[in-house]
Motif scaffolding. Structure first.
Motif, PDB file in Angstrom:
ATOM      1  N   ARG A  42     -41.870  10.521   5.658  1.00  0.00           N
ATOM      2  CA  ARG A  42     -41.664  10.860   4.252  1.00  0.00           C
ATOM      3  C   ARG A  42     -40.401  10.189   3.710  1.00  0.00           C
ATOM      4  N   GLU A  43     -39.347  10.142   4.530  1.00  0.00           N
ATOM      5  CA  GLU A  43     -38.110   9.496   4.087  1.00  0.00           C
ATOM      6  C   GLU A  43     -38.314   7.998   3.876  1.00  0.00           C
ATOM      7  N   VAL A  71     -34.973   2.500   7.883  1.00  0.00           N
ATOM      8  CA  VAL A  71     -35.535   3.012   9.130  1.00  0.00           C
ATOM      9  C   VAL A  71     -34.464   3.699   9.968  1.00  0.00           C
ATOM     10  N   THR A  72     -33.328   3.046  10.144  1.00  0.00           N
ATOM     11  CA  THR A  72     -32.262   3.599  10.984  1.00  0.00           C
ATOM     12  C   THR A  72     -31.756   4.924  10.440  1.00  0.00           C
ATOM     13  N   ASN A  73     -31.502   4.977   9.139  1.00  0.00           N
ATOM     14  CA  ASN A  73     -31.008   6.214   8.544  1.00  0.00           C
ATOM     15  C   ASN A  73     -32.054   7.327   8.589  1.00  0.00           C
ATOM     16  N   ALA A  74     -33.313   6.959   8.376  1.00  0.00           N
ATOM     17  CA  ALA A  74     -34.379   7.966   8.371  1.00  0.00           C
ATOM     18  C   ALA A  74     -34.575   8.569   9.760  1.00  0.00           C
ATOM     19  N   ILE A  75     -34.464   7.755  10.808  1.00  0.00           N
ATOM     20  CA  ILE A  75     -34.577   8.268  12.180  1.00  0.00           C
ATOM     21  C   ILE A  75     -33.474   9.293  12.438  1.00  0.00           C
ATOM     22  N   ALA A 103     -46.389  17.043   6.400  1.00  0.00           N
ATOM     23  CA  ALA A 103     -46.788  15.728   5.896  1.00  0.00           C
ATOM     24  C   ALA A 103     -47.159  15.782   4.418  1.00  0.00           C
ATOM     25  N   TYR A 104     -47.653  16.919   3.976  1.00  0.00           N
ATOM     26  CA  TYR A 104     -48.132  17.015   2.591  1.00  0.00           C
ATOM     27  C   TYR A 104     -46.994  16.963   1.580  1.00  0.00           C
ATOM     28  N   ALA A 135     -33.985  12.570  10.173  1.00  0.00           N
ATOM     29  CA  ALA A 135     -35.104  13.443  10.543  1.00  0.00           C
ATOM     30  C   ALA A 135     -34.828  14.180  11.851  1.00  0.00           C
ATOM     31  N   ASN A 136     -34.330  13.459  12.858  1.00  0.00           N
ATOM     32  CA  ASN A 136     -34.037  14.105  14.133  1.00  0.00           C
ATOM     33  C   ASN A 136     -32.907  15.128  13.997  1.00  0.00           C
TER      34      ASN A 136
END
Length: 334
Positions: free
Chosen positions: A148-149, A156-160, A239-240, A163-164
């Motif tokens: 979603r991010e 990609v790096t920031n979203a990983i 996911a929605y 989220a974690n």
């Protein structure tokens, strides 16, 4: 004869020159070959409960999309996997589990994962450095939040990392690096609540929630409604719209049980308490007093993933007070 002798002598001279290295322009030979890329171990455990004989695939995840297959293996009898990745590239990686089976903590029923059942985890792989990555319903939730991010324009790096970190903060444990201990195994007996045991109790709590849903629907426990199905619901829900509120465009549920934020928050917290309080399941030696604070903290969470729903107490049923004294008896004291 002299012509033959001269020819042989010339040939011998040429051979000698080349044998001594005099006929080539390179003096380094094999030293010009690049060194092999560094290798590092990626390992961890796949846990819904411990998933045995599951298929583990590790993919490059450079643009937030599944890319080159870097390696594959199977989990052992304790859900453990290990792969050696040889790469000079530091990059995001996706770990994906399919297949295998696990035993529900609260019923002892063995559940085989079907084709639609997948658990995932994402992390950043530093070339040459080992990394430990668990694969659980909660790391799977982090992958969904990551997606979603990315869709909203995050790197990609920031979203990983985001989220974690978000899911780790929700549970109060490092979802990637902490091993979810099997709370039904006496080998994990302890006098203190460790992160490993807390993570294990979260896994067992989902088993308890689906046990209760099975009973509510007059089904034998975990023959229809299972922990891995709950994980799938968790994933579809987030996911929605990024929320755990029982809505994926329609109302989610299992049989007659309708999902809401309370399913993921209050019911899981209550499941932790039920499991801890059952000595047939809980072999850690821990009691309710050891874990009540952690369970209550989760039940009281105001995390935005639960939307606007107000937290509910773990036990919403008020106590019933009875007395053995005759009606109208009065008491006084100092």
């Amino acid at each position: 004869m002299r012509f033959i002798s001269k020819t042989l002598a010339s040939a011998f001279l040429v051979f000698s020159i080349f044998a001594c290295g005099g006929g080539g322009s390179s003096e380094s030979g094999d030293n010009d070959l690049p060194p092999p890329p560094p290798s590092a171990i990626v390992d961890g455990n796949a846990v819904d409960a411990l998933i045995v004989n599951g298929n583990i695939f590790i993919y490059a995840f450079d643009n937030g999309e599944r890319g080159e297959l870097l390696g594959q293996t199977k989990t052992d009898s304790r859900g453990y996997y290990q792969l050696q990745i040889q790469s000079s590239i530091s990059r995001p990686i996706l770990i994906e589990l399919t297949g295998g089976s696990y035993t529900e903590e609260t019923s002892g029923v063995n559940v085989a994962l079907r084709d639609q059942h997948k658990l995932k985890a994402i992390t950043y792989f530093e070339a040459g450095n080992p990394v430990k990555v668990m694969v659980t319903p909660w790391t799977n939730l982090a992958v969904t939040l990551f997606e979603r991010e990315i869709a909203n324009g995050e790197s990609v790096t920031n979203a990983i990392a985001s989220a974690n970190s978000a899911v780790s903060a929700l549970l109060g444990v490092d979802i990637l690096g902490t091993y979810p201990a099997n709370i039904t195994d006496p080998i994990n007996e302890s006098t203190t609540l460790t992160d490993e045991l807390l993570y294990g109790f979260y896994a067992a709590a989902i088993s308890q929630v689906t046990f209760d849903i099975s009973v509510e629907n007059n089904r034998a426990p975990h023959t229809v409604y299972t922990s891995i199905e709950f994980s799938d619901m968790l994933n579809r829900d987030a996911a929605y719209d990024g929320l755990l509120d029982g809505n994926d465009g329609a109302r989610l549920g299992m049989g007659t049980h309708t999902f809401s934020a309370h399913t993921y928050r209050r019911d899981i917290a209550a499941g932790i308490i039920k499991v801890v309080n059952d000595s047939e399941i809980n072999k850690t030696g821990l009691t309710v007093s050891d874990i009540l604070s952690a369970a209550q903290s989760y039940a009281d969470s105001g995390d935005p993933i639960f939307g606007s729903a107000t937290p509910q107490p773990i036990d919403s049923t008020p106590p019933i007070v009875t007395s053995n004294h005759p009606a109208g008896t009065t008491f006084s004291g100092t």
